[in-house]
Design an enzyme around this catalytic site. Structure first.
Site, mmCIF file in Angstrom:
data_model
loop_
_atom_site.group_PDB
_atom_site.id
_atom_site.type_symbol
_atom_site.label_atom_id
_atom_site.label_comp_id
_atom_site.label_asym_id
_atom_site.label_seq_id
_atom_site.Cartn_x
_atom_site.Cartn_y
_atom_site.Cartn_z
ATOM 1 N NE ARG A 20 6.280 -45.454 46.690
ATOM 2 C CZ ARG A 20 5.316 -46.294 47.108
ATOM 3 N NH1 ARG A 20 4.268 -45.834 47.740
ATOM 4 N NH2 ARG A 20 5.416 -47.586 46.862
ATOM 5 N NE ARG A 60 5.236 -49.126 41.979
ATOM 6 C CZ ARG A 60 5.948 -48.232 42.627
ATOM 7 N NH1 ARG A 60 6.353 -47.144 42.012
ATOM 8 N NH2 ARG A 60 6.279 -48.401 43.884
ATOM 9 C CG ASP A 99 12.798 -49.355 39.065
ATOM 10 O OD1 ASP A 99 11.970 -48.905 39.879
ATOM 11 O OD2 ASP A 99 12.507 -49.734 37.926
ATOM 12 N N GLY A 152 8.044 -48.841 48.526
ATOM 13 C CA GLY A 152 7.113 -49.735 49.236
ATOM 14 C C GLY A 152 7.866 -50.738 50.095
ATOM 15 C CG ASP A 171 8.872 -53.612 39.604
ATOM 16 O OD1 ASP A 171 9.677 -53.780 40.536
ATOM 17 O OD2 ASP A 171 8.147 -52.613 39.527
ATOM 18 C CB THR A 229 9.802 -53.992 45.098
ATOM 19 O OG1 THR A 229 8.466 -54.015 44.578
ATOM 20 C CG2 THR A 229 10.742 -54.382 43.974
ATOM 21 C CG ASP A 232 5.610 -54.286 42.688
ATOM 22 O OD1 ASP A 232 4.699 -54.821 43.338
ATOM 23 O OD2 ASP A 232 5.788 -53.054 42.647
HETATM 24 P P1 ADP Z 1 10.798 -47.980 44.439
HETATM 25 O O1 ADP Z 1 12.134 -47.740 45.026
HETATM 26 O O2 ADP Z 1 10.060 -49.103 45.102
HETATM 27 O O3 ADP Z 1 10.823 -48.073 42.933
HETATM 28 P P2 ADP Z 1 9.749 -45.286 44.189
HETATM 29 O O4 ADP Z 1 9.766 -45.289 42.699
HETATM 30 O O5 ADP Z 1 8.569 -44.701 44.877
HETATM 31 O O6 ADP Z 1 9.868 -46.738 44.802
HETATM 32 O O7 ADP Z 1 11.081 -44.548 44.659
HETATM 33 C C1 ADP Z 1 11.389 -44.437 46.027
HETATM 34 C C2 ADP Z 1 12.089 -43.134 46.286
HETATM 35 O O8 ADP Z 1 13.334 -43.112 45.581
HETATM 36 C C3 ADP Z 1 11.365 -41.891 45.795
HETATM 37 O O9 ADP Z 1 10.344 -41.484 46.672
HETATM 38 C C4 ADP Z 1 12.497 -40.895 45.746
HETATM 39 O O10 ADP Z 1 12.818 -40.438 47.041
HETATM 40 C C5 ADP Z 1 13.642 -41.756 45.236
HETATM 41 N N1 ADP Z 1 13.728 -41.607 43.768
HETATM 42 C C6 ADP Z 1 12.898 -42.119 42.835
HETATM 43 N N2 ADP Z 1 13.252 -41.724 41.589
HETATM 44 C C7 ADP Z 1 14.333 -40.939 41.746
HETATM 45 C C8 ADP Z 1 15.168 -40.197 40.834
HETATM 46 N N3 ADP Z 1 14.937 -40.198 39.519
HETATM 47 N N4 ADP Z 1 16.193 -39.503 41.353
HETATM 48 C C9 ADP Z 1 16.432 -39.491 42.687
HETATM 49 N N5 ADP Z 1 15.684 -40.147 43.587
HETATM 50 C C10 ADP Z 1 14.648 -40.861 43.137
HETATM 51 O O1 F6P Z 2 5.667 -51.449 44.786
HETATM 52 C C1 F6P Z 2 4.965 -52.183 45.736
HETATM 53 C C2 F6P Z 2 3.497 -51.847 45.674
HETATM 54 O O2 F6P Z 2 2.837 -52.607 46.678
HETATM 55 C C3 F6P Z 2 2.833 -52.059 44.324
HETATM 56 O O3 F6P Z 2 2.534 -53.407 44.056
HETATM 57 C C4 F6P Z 2 1.617 -51.173 44.449
HETATM 58 O O4 F6P Z 2 1.193 -50.723 43.180
HETATM 59 C C5 F6P Z 2 2.126 -50.024 45.264
HETATM 60 O O5 F6P Z 2 3.284 -50.474 45.950
HETATM 61 C C6 F6P Z 2 1.124 -49.508 46.265
HETATM 62 O O6 F6P Z 2 1.675 -48.408 46.889
HETATM 63 P P1 F6P Z 2 1.051 -47.709 48.182
HETATM 64 O O7 F6P Z 2 1.589 -48.425 49.368
HETATM 65 O O8 F6P Z 2 1.561 -46.321 48.085
HETATM 66 O O9 F6P Z 2 -0.440 -47.826 48.111
#
Ligand code: ADP
Ligand code: F6P
Length: 320
Positions: free
Chosen positions: A72, A171, A103, A11, A129, A125, A127
């Site tokens: 993502r 989230r 993360d 995000g 978090d 982010t 969040d």
């Molecule tokens: P955030 O980075 O905000 O936590 P996501 O959890 O959606 O957001 O992760 C962002 C991107 O990071 C994912 O769409 C993917 O491309 C990559 N990613 C997430 N988890 C993994 C993983 N376990 N191994 C490799 N890449 C990952």
């Molecule tokens: O991680 C940031 C965040 O805005 C969260 O607070 C929320 O749950 C999520 O992303 C929303 O994601 P999307 O943009 O895919 O609707």
């Protein structure tokens, strides 16, 4: 390293642009070239890679969102996806990457580092978090946005003597809800980290406070709790107070970055590039005990995030 890449993933968050600017300018100052990787890991796989110079990042320090776009990318969670990413780095001469995201994005950075492309993460982010860091870029701006919106809701809530139930993002985490709940003087704050009884903790409380003359109420619900509309209906039937639910949604993710986010992003970007310049990868830049330091990605990802229950209790005490 002669050439590094920078990407934003997950995000978007205000402050990401200021971090990109800092990465680009620090790298140039240290004699490196910088490539911008568009659309996170999906752009890395597809080779959406552009040259960035000092002027490419002009006029973005204040702006929300990310000039590099974000995405993502499920494919990056597979060995095949990582392999494609590594090949693309080699093709474009990218020797290290700064990954700005949450993360999930750090897990991708860890996998790339393991496969020969040293990466440094910057927490971004709204969040807040991420366990390893007390602060993530975007949190302060999002808090200020939520506060401004709830202040507006308070005006109409007060005028109509209503209860306003506001759902904030986060989230699965309740950090944004807790901090904004304190700042807007909410009667109740509902977060996924703390079990609650709607009757006892919210409805009975409102009924008791009503007797002291209070006529309008604000309840903050973290999106991780869910059922905001249903909560509002139950409050209305349990208190007899006209109640409205407002789901703030994506407005919380946009807007100009606050002073804190711009400064934090600038310093974190500098730190991330300094690590790569020394040939150090597989690290995350974190804010702990008022300092910007770095941690091993594995260690960072395995740390438990502690919810501040003491703060939560104090916030509950203040709502009389
Ligand atoms: P955030 O980075 O905000 O936590 P996501 O959890 O959606 O957001 O992760 C962002 C991107 O990071 C994912 O769409 C993917 O491309 C990559 N990613 C997430 N988890 C993994 C993983 N376990 N191994 C490799 N890449 C990952
Ligand atoms: O991680 C940031 C965040 O805005 C969260 O607070 C929320 O749950 C999520 O992303 C929303 O994601 P999307 O943009 O895919 O609707």
């Amino acid at each position: 390293m002669k050439t590094i890449g920078v990407l934003t993933s997950g995000g978007d968050a205000p402050g990401m642009n200021a971090a990109i600017r800092s990465v680009v300018r620090t790298a140039i100052a240290k004699g490196m070239k910088v490539k911008g990787i568009r659309r996170g890991y999906s752009g890395l796989i597809d080779g959406e890679i552009i040259d960035l110079d000092a002027r490419s990042v002009s006029d973005i320090i204040h702006r929300g969102g990310t000039m590099l776009y974000t995405a993502r990318c499920l494919e990056f969670k597979t060995d095949q996806g990582i392999k494609k990413g590594v090949e693309m780095c080699k093709k474009h001469g990218i020797e290290g990457i700064v990954v700005i995201g949450g993360d999930g994005s750090f897990r991708g950075a860890r996998d790339l580092s393991l496969n020969g492309i040293p990466c440094v993460g910057i927490p971004g982010t709204i969040d807040n978090d991420i366990s390893c860091s007390e602060y993530t870029l975007g949190f302060d701006t999002a808090m200020n946005t939520v506060i401004e919106m709830v202040d507006r809701l308070r005006d109409t809530s007060q005028s109509h003597e209503r209860c306003t139930v506001v759902e904030v993002m986060g989230r699965k985490a309740g950090y944004l809800a807790l901090e904004t709940g304190i700042a807007v003087g909410a009667t109740s704050i509902l977060v996924p980290e703390v079990e609650f009884d709607l009757q006892k903790d919210v409805i009975d409380k409102i009924n008791a406070i009503k007797k002291t003359g209070k006529k309008h109420f604000i309840v903050i619900v973290a999106e991780g709790v869910g059922g905001t509309e249903a909560i509002a209906k139950e409050i209305q039937s349990g208190t007899g107070i006209d109640t409205r639910a407002t789901i703030l949604g994506h407005v919380q993710r946009g807007g100009n970055a606050s002073a804190r986010d711009r400064i934090m992003a600038s310093m974190m970007g500098y730190k991330a590039v300094s690590l790569l310049d020394e040939g150090i990868g597989n690290r995350v830049v974190v804010f702990r005990d008022d300092e910007i330091i770095d941690k091993d990605i594995y260690e960072a990802l395995s740390m438990p995030k502690v919810f501040d229950l003491d703060k939560f209790e104090k916030a509950t005490t203040l709502a009389l």
